[in-house]
Design a protein around this motif. Structure first.
Motif, short mmCIF file in Angstrom:
data_model
loop_
_atom_site.label_atom_id
_atom_site.label_comp_id
_atom_site.label_asym_id
_atom_site.label_seq_id
_atom_site.Cartn_x
_atom_site.Cartn_y
_atom_site.Cartn_z
N HIS A 253 0.72 -1.31 -0.08
CA HIS A 253 0.12 -0.07 0.04
C HIS A 253 0.84 1.40 -0.16
CE1 HIS A 253 -3.30 -2.74 0.83
NE2 HIS A 253 -2.56 -3.27 1.99
N ASN A 343 7.35 -1.44 -2.30
CA ASN A 343 6.42 -1.81 -3.52
C ASN A 343 6.08 -3.30 -3.07
OD1 ASN A 343 4.88 -0.22 -4.94
ND2 ASN A 343 6.32 -0.01 -6.84
N SER A 345 4.12 -6.26 -3.24
CA SER A 345 2.49 -6.58 -3.38
C SER A 345 2.25 -7.46 -2.30
CB SER A 345 2.25 -6.97 -4.79
OG SER A 345 2.60 -8.28 -4.89
N HIS A 347 3.40 -7.30 0.95
CA HIS A 347 3.59 -6.90 2.24
C HIS A 347 2.35 -6.03 2.81
CE1 HIS A 347 6.37 -4.36 5.15
NE2 HIS A 347 6.23 -5.89 5.59
#
Lengths: 566, 309
Positions: A253, A343, A345, A347
């Motif tokens: 996010h 970045n 995806s 995590h």
């Protein structure tokens, strides 16, 4: 025979599906979400509560006290006492409630698009509750009104549509940065009062006098923390030097990285400037506006913003400095941030919280987490799991981090500003207007929400959740002492801070909510980005990204002309 | 007497058939009325209205809402990406996905080595929910591949979705991969309907597998092929490239497609009545482009496609 069997099966399936539709509908006594026995001798009130980072424990406590206090009250003929039925699986976001067809009667929810629900007539007018003292029992009440506990900004925001109150603030959620106090102590990451101490201004021994921190007052909660953005960047470099990773945030996010932008724009710009973002109007108070750049240096003027110059909201200086800090972080992301924050995806925010809690215990310390102040509540299971990681795992010290209030030493001399907290979650308590024709229900709902906003209930909420309600109230010293370390740091900060709400007072914004819907997108050089993080990853500068958000004055006049000079 | 009994029995049978038919048809018809007729009529009407804040209701607005759509195309920061990505997704599906599907279906149809196993493997992604598949894929490309790379080379690498330079390709690959199974199964179904005698006759004439595919199989499954191409074209404006499964509300602008934007905009508009007219008008504009193009494409495929008679 075969046909008959098929027809029978189809009929049964059809009937079953129809029955399922019925069962999924209203929250009555047949609702599958309710696991309590309905007491027919009592009046029921159905209360929906979004679990989020806050949970249900606080609601259970207030329900218990309310039911006890009102056990002999008669709200409906033939019934005595009250049964409050809390909803426990309600995960619907406050933006998407279908109130007219919903049987939940009182709500505690977040992300509530308040003015939209008001405009549609879906919230019950609770002005009489707000303008009266909070009830503490059927025949007892406080001396001061609930309205007097609301800040002037909150009062103005809640009544902006037509002068009435349709909701009361629920909890306050701030976006920003929290830090691991133990890591800061162990790695001597606090600034010393003596800047020329031969250690680059950082403390050498634990008993060194720390610097005064962002608020300029010695001996309080922010001592030793960076007071300027220059010091903040210096702190990050120091962390890398001593083997501490400065930041973690959820890699899935990227929007979380803007929490630090929001926090810095509030702390640098101050409360008046922060309020402008949600009103496009400074209401005659001058604010700092960037008019251009001389090299990397922003050219700043002080001026007021009204509806005719609302476009200048996108040029407020505080935001630029927020982007400048984020730009620095992203440009140094390999050393400044946990690897999966870049970045990745997979995590999530829950994973980031767990990685943060574990980091110091496994010898890979991370200094700061970018998240909301509710993160510690969300991370409770992760904390429990971390207890197996050896000595010191149980006794952790995390704290809310006040952001720098100045850019550099030069403007720090102008005087420290009071801290500002940005209440971002639009969390409210309200009553469903679809019970308006049921006087007994209305009376019960209003008694209950009034009870929830007595000082005792507000204090109980904070001591249970560690989070503040969006009203003015105090904790006793004993209650304060009982808060966990993180909650205490948030509460202490909040006592000194001005809390800025996202609720607009300006009719222009109420009718054009898209203006405050998402504030960080930018468009330049035929490129467009919805997060600054993306733009900075693509090697664009903070100034470029910031200027990509500016609104053309002529277009502003054309789009919002009807609100200008009105 | 016997005749009367037979008549009553026939009437009962007729009535039962009617009940059976009614039950079978009721649900789809109700669904069609609510979710197609009502929704579309309402959407068309909304496109010509605007929300009046003072009245708290929609009022007629003529064609002004369509002006907002024009502005959206001119100003919305994601429109360029949406146009580019939507076209890329369609073309990749058409140019890469379709031939591969056809060839693979043909392989399975001819029952070559391990065709049964491949059939299972191909259909496996459709047994799992799309969200789980996306989650597995994200872990594969953002955790497993970097870990293996680091193990082999000793140097760190960013995940394929984490890396802004490779994420579009990683997501495109996912779409082709997971879309492959459906089209392959459909083509296989169509191929299974080809008469064995036709194939046997061709084999007696010494046809090669490639010739069989080109001259017999493709012409005979042409209606199925046409359906896929036409449906794929409609998807140009509605396909969201699984972006919602990958990113939720937070997909980067650089990855936007029309479908993702429309889905997200409609979802976010849910509580805000003032937002619906613009989205309705945009949908109508897309239909105005897509409907004639789809019909034209269909006509062209029918006209220029292989003839079997």
């Amino acid at each position: 025979m075969k046909k008959k069997t098929i027809a029978f099966i189809l009929s049964a399936l059809f009937a079953l599906s129809a029955a399922s539709v019925t069962a999924c509908g209203p929250a009555g006594t047949n609702n599958s979400k309710i696991d309590v026995q309905i007491d027919e001798d009592k009046s029921q009130l159905y209360v929906a509560n979004l679990q989020g980072g806050i949970g249900y424990a606080w609601l259970d406590k207030v329900i218990k006290r309310f039911e006890e206090a009102y056990k002999d009250e008669v709200f409906e003929e033939g019934k005595k006492g009250v049964q409050i039925i809390p909803e426990r699986e309600y995960t619907v976001n406050g933006s998407y409630l279908l109130l007219p067809t919903d049987d939940w009667e009182v709500y505690f929810n977040e992300a509530v698009t308040y003015n939209t629900y008001v405009m549609k007539g879906e919230l019950l007018d609770v002005s009489d509750v707000v303008k009266a003292p909070a009830k503490t029992g059927p025949n007892t009440k406080e001396s001061k009104t609930i309205e007097s506990k609301l800040s002037p900004n909150m009062q103005a925001g809640l009544t902006a549509y037509n002068g009435n109150y349709y909701a009361i603030p629920h909890y306050e959620a701030y976006r920003g940065v929290s830090y691991d106090v133990d890591v800061f102590k162990d790695y001597k990451l606090f600034f010393a009062a003596d800047k020329d101490n031969g250690n680059d201004g950082f403390i050498i021994d634990d008993d060194d006098v720390p610097s005064v921190g962002p608020n300029g007052i010695p001996g309080d909660y922010d001592d030793g923390l960076p007071a300027t953005l220059e010091e903040f960047k210096k702190l990050c470099n120091r962390m890398v030097l001593v083997g501490v990773t400065p930041f973690i945030w959820p890699g899935a996010h990227a929007g979380y990285t803007e929490y630090i932008v929001d926090a810095i724009e509030c702390s640098i710009g101050g409360a008046d400037e922060a309020s402008v973002y949600y009103n496009y109007n400074s209401y005659d108070k001058p604010v700092s506006v960037v008019t251009g750049f001389d090299g990397d240096a922003p050219q700043i003027t002080r001026q007021t913003i009204d509806n005719s110059t609302g476009y200048l909201t996108k040029q407020l200086a505080g935001r630029y400095y927020g982007y400048d800090m984020l730009d620095t972080i992203v440009k140094n992301i390999d050393s400044y941030a946990y690897s999966l924050s870049n970045n990745n995806s997979t995590h999530s925010q829950i994973a980031a919280q767990e990685d943060y809690i574990r980091s110091d215990l496994i010898g890979k310390p991370i200094g700061m987490i970018i998240d909301g102040n509710y993160w510690w509540n969300e991370a409770a299971p992760a904390y429990q799991r971390s207890l197996t990681l050896g000595e010191g795992a149980a006794d952790r010290h995390f704290a809310w981090m006040p952001m720098p209030t100045a850019v550099g030493e030069a403007d720090r001399a102008a005087g420290a500003k009071e801290p500002v907290l940005f209440n971002a979650m639009r969390s409210f308590c309200f009553v469903n207007a679809n019970i308006a024709n049921k006087p007994a229900k209305v009376k019960l709902a209003k008694e209950f929400i009034s009870f929830c906003y007595s000082d005792e209930s507000l204090q109980e909420f904070t001591t249970t959740t560690g989070v503040a309600k969006g009203l003015k109230y105090e904790l006793t010293s004993a209650q304060e002492k009982d808060l966990n370390y993180y909650a205490k740091s948030c509460w202490e900060m909040r006592k000194k801070a001005t809390v800025v709400s996202t609720l607009p007072q300006n009719r222009m914004i109420i009718e054009n909510e898209a203006l405050i819907g998402y504030l960080h997108k930018s468009n330049f050089d035929h490129q467009s980005y919805n997060t600054a993080f993306e733009g900075f990853l693509a090697k664009y500068s903070a100034a470029k990204y910031f200027m990509g958000q500016w609104i053309d004055a002529a277009k502003w006049s054309s789009d919002y002309g009807k609100y200008i000079n009105n | 007497m016997e005749f009367a009994k037979k008549r009553v029995s026939a009437q009962i049978g007729k009535r039962n058939k009617l009940i059976f038919y009614t039950l079978m048809m009721a649900l789809p018809i109700i669904q069609f009325i609510i979710f197609w007729i009502f929704v579309n009529i309402n959407s068309i009407l909304l496109a010509f209205r605007t929300w009046d804040f003072d009245r708290g209701d929609y009022v007629w607005n003529g064609l002004k809402t369509f002006g907002n759509v024009v502005n959206l195309f001119k100003e919305a920061p994601f429109m360029l990406s949406a146009i580019k990505n939507s076209v890329i997704v369609y073309l990749i599906g058409l140019v890469l996905g379709t031939p591969l599907s056809l060839i693979f279906s043909f392989y399975l149809y001819k029952k070559k080595i391990l065709s049964g196993l491949f059939k299972t493997i191909l259909f496996l992604p459709h047994i799992l929910s799309a969200l789980i598949m996306v989650l597995l894929y994200k872990y594969m490309v953002d955790r497993a591949i970097p870990a293996v790379h680091e193990m082999i080379t000793g140097s760190a690498m960013k995940g394929l979705i984490a890396n802004t330079d490779t994420r579009l390709y990683a997501i495109l690959f996912y779409n082709v991969w997971t879309g492959f199974g459906t089209s392959t199964m459909m083509y296989l179904g169509a191929m299974s309907g080809i008469s064995d005698s036709v194939v046997e006759a061709a084999e007696l004439d010494g046809i090669t597998p490639l010739q069989e595919l080109w001259y017999i199989t493709i012409p005979l499954i042409w209606p199925t092929f046409t359906t896929f191409v036409v449906v794929g074209f409609v998807g140009l404006f509605t396909g969201q490239m699984n972006l919602y499964n990958f990113y939720g509300d937070d997909a980067p602008y650089a990855l936007y497609t029309f479908g993702y934007y429309l889905y997200k905009a409609a979802k976010e508009a849910a509580p805000l009545p003032q937002n619906y007219p613009d989205i309705a008008a945009l949908g109508l504009c897309f239909t105005a482009i897509a409907a004639p193009c789809t019909l034209l494409l269909r006509k062209m495929l029918d006209k220029f496609g292989p003839k079997t008679v």
